[in-house]
Design an enzyme around this catalytic site. Structure first.
Site, PDB file in Angstrom:
ATOM      1  N   LYS A   1       0.835  -1.209   0.000  1.00 12.86           N
ATOM      2  CA  LYS A   1       0.000   0.000   0.000  1.00 12.86           C
ATOM      3  C   LYS A   1       0.879   1.272   0.000  1.00 12.86           C
ATOM      4  O   LYS A   1       2.090   1.182  -0.015  1.00 12.86           O
ATOM      5  CB  LYS A   1      -0.954  -0.033   1.198  1.00 12.86           C
ATOM      6  CG  LYS A   1      -1.748  -1.331   1.335  1.00 12.86           C
ATOM      7  CD  LYS A   1      -2.790  -1.540   0.231  1.00 12.86           C
ATOM      8  CE  LYS A   1      -3.289  -2.973   0.163  1.00 12.86           C
ATOM      9  NZ  LYS A   1      -4.336  -3.321   1.095  1.00 12.86           N
TER      10      LYS A   1
HETATM   11  C1  LIG Z   1      -5.285  -4.381   1.568  1.00 12.09           C
HETATM   12  C2  LIG Z   1      -6.754  -4.231   1.522  1.00 12.09           C
HETATM   13  C3  LIG Z   1      -7.597  -4.566   2.592  1.00 12.09           C
HETATM   14  C4  LIG Z   1      -7.112  -5.245   3.840  1.00 12.09           C
HETATM   15  O1  LIG Z   1      -5.991  -4.716   4.365  1.00 12.09           O
HETATM   16  P1  LIG Z   1      -4.990  -5.625   5.256  1.00 12.09           P
HETATM   17  O2  LIG Z   1      -4.092  -4.578   5.829  1.00 12.09           O
HETATM   18  O3  LIG Z   1      -4.301  -6.547   4.308  1.00 12.09           O
HETATM   19  O4  LIG Z   1      -5.798  -6.315   6.284  1.00 12.09           O
HETATM   20  C5  LIG Z   1      -8.939  -4.305   2.474  1.00 12.09           C
HETATM   21  N1  LIG Z   1      -9.465  -3.779   1.357  1.00 12.09           N
HETATM   22  C6  LIG Z   1      -8.701  -3.480   0.285  1.00 12.09           C
HETATM   23  C7  LIG Z   1      -9.346  -2.890  -0.912  1.00 12.09           C
HETATM   24  C8  LIG Z   1      -7.330  -3.711   0.332  1.00 12.09           C
HETATM   25  O5  LIG Z   1      -6.571  -3.454  -0.735  1.00 12.09           O
END
Ligand SMILES: *Cc1c(COP(=O)(O)O)cnc(C)c1O
Length: 392
Positions: A187
């Site tokens: 991210k």
């Molecule tokens: C990464 C992500 C999540 C969950 O995040 P985590 O930190 O992996 O638990 C939820 N929704 C979307 C769209 C994501 O890309």
């Protein structure tokens, strides 16, 4: 062979390492002073009034649903093109999911696709109480349009902003009750695992902080058992209370040290991503109409994923063949996402559904390498390899 380019990658620099090392030898490894400092800095960066940090993006999505009291007998609209966690957190409360279709070009839930989902019959014995727009790839949804429709129907919105860190004011929650971010390594910034929920509502923020640590209450004014809590007008020094059940969703202080250091470089990382996206747009444009990038609009953008929409049949190839050809040139790609309504768990629960926009987006999407340390030459290498991979 050139270095392998994954579709996404974290940026960890010397100051990040130093920040973590300093935190490691401090008194607190889990909840400590850096949690609040990180929350304050995150709120500032996201244009939010309040930020509650937790140990994953999934936790950051689950907490507002818990604090809103979501549960059995209720249903929430979730777009089918998203990571499974967006739907899973609804099920984790005992509520049901109604999948919305998406715009086939952007993959986003729109006011029209939300309206269509609200016209569906929700699972037996439930009524729809909310919806969760997902800012897919970093593209912000039409929050004003979705907010107007939600207000008209008496629904709340909780934004899945896991792709939108860095988009101006993505966390302001002008049209929603809360927005959830992830700091997973692919991210916008990372804490390894981690999440943050923002909200404009101070009571909701307090409630999420309690639910983040088992649901425990330590403020004497809130105690429900004065017979146990007080003696001679004094609060018993060991006393705490559990008025409702919560989770252990706490983020460690040491990860907040990393988060603080990462937040400081967010503007630079975000600007670099925007630059790379512009370069991709120029280099991929000649491959139209068989290949086009997901069109990025006028709204602020988190620039999380760089997605090409490819008409594989037109080139007489398949996505698997293109991915394999790119991999032979040390280029990683990925598919975001398999429509969640097609996952066996949801198909078994709700039966087969046809969502034409989601199917069309899924059939063509391919996420290309996109992360701040990529050079301009890397982008040119990917664009050239993509062209070769489809025989164009
Ligand atoms: C990464 C992500 C999540 C969950 O995040 P985590 O930190 O992996 O638990 C939820 N929704 C979307 C769209 C994501 O890309």
């Amino acid at each position: 062979m050139p270095d392998f380019l994954p579709y996404g990658r974290q940026t960890i620099e010397a100051d990040d390492v130093a920040a973590v090392a300093a935190a490691l030898t401090d008194d607190y490894l889990t909840t400590g002073p850096r949690v609040e400092a990180y929350e304050a800095a995150f709120a500032q960066a996201a244009g939010a009034a309040h930020a509650v940090a937790s140990n994953s993006g999934t936790a950051a999505l689950h907490l507002p649903l818990l604090a809103l009291g979501l549960g059995p007998g209720e249903a929430v609209v979730v777009p089918s093109i998203t990571f499974v966690a967006t739907a899973n957190v609804v099920r984790m409360t005992g509520a049901e999911v109604v999948f919305a279709d998406v715009d086939p070009m952007t993959g986003l839930m729109t006011p029209d696709t939300l309206r269509a989902a609200l016209a569906e019959t929700p699972p037996a014995g439930t009524r729809i109480v909310g919806a969760m727009p997902v800012h897919l790839n970093g593209q912000l949804c039409d929050m004003a349009g979705l907010g107007a429709l939600a207000a008209e129907r008496g629904l709340w919105l909780v934004e899945d902003a896991c792709h939108a860190i860095g988009a101006a004011a993505a966390g302001a929650c002008r049209h929603s009750r809360a927005a959830a971010f992830s700091t997973h390594p692919v991210k916008g910034i990372t804490t390894g695992e981690g999440g943050v929920t923002t909200t404009a509502d101070p009571a909701l923020a307090d409630h999420m902080r309690r639910l983040r640590s088992h649901g425990l209450v330590r403020e004497p004014a809130s105690f429900m058992r004065p017979d146990m809590a007080f003696e001679d007008g004094q609060t018993q020094p060991w006393y705490y209370e559990l008025p409702e059940i919560g989770w252990n969703y706490r983020i460690p202080d040491v990860l907040c040290a990393l988060g603080l250091s990462q937040l400081a470089k967010l503007p630079r990382l975000h600007a670099r991503r925007a630059h790379l996206a512009g370069l991709y747009a120029r280099l991929v444009a000649p491959l139209a109409p068989g290949i086009a990038l997901v069109p990025r609009g006028e709204r602020p953008d988190g620039w999380h994923l760089l997605v090409a929409l490819i008409d594989f049949a037109r080139f007489g190839t398949t996505r698997a063949q293109v991915m394999a050809a790119l991999r032979r040139e040390a280029i990683g790609t990925q598919v975001h996402y398999i429509p969640v309504h097609e996952q066996p768990y949801y198909r078994d629960r709700y039966g087969p559904r046809r969502l034409a926009g989601a199917d069309a987006y899924y059939a063509r999407c391919l996420s290309l390498p996109f992360f701040p340390q990529m050079t301009d030459d890397d982008v040119a290498r990917v664009a050239a390899a993509l062209k070769r991979s489809v025989g164009a």
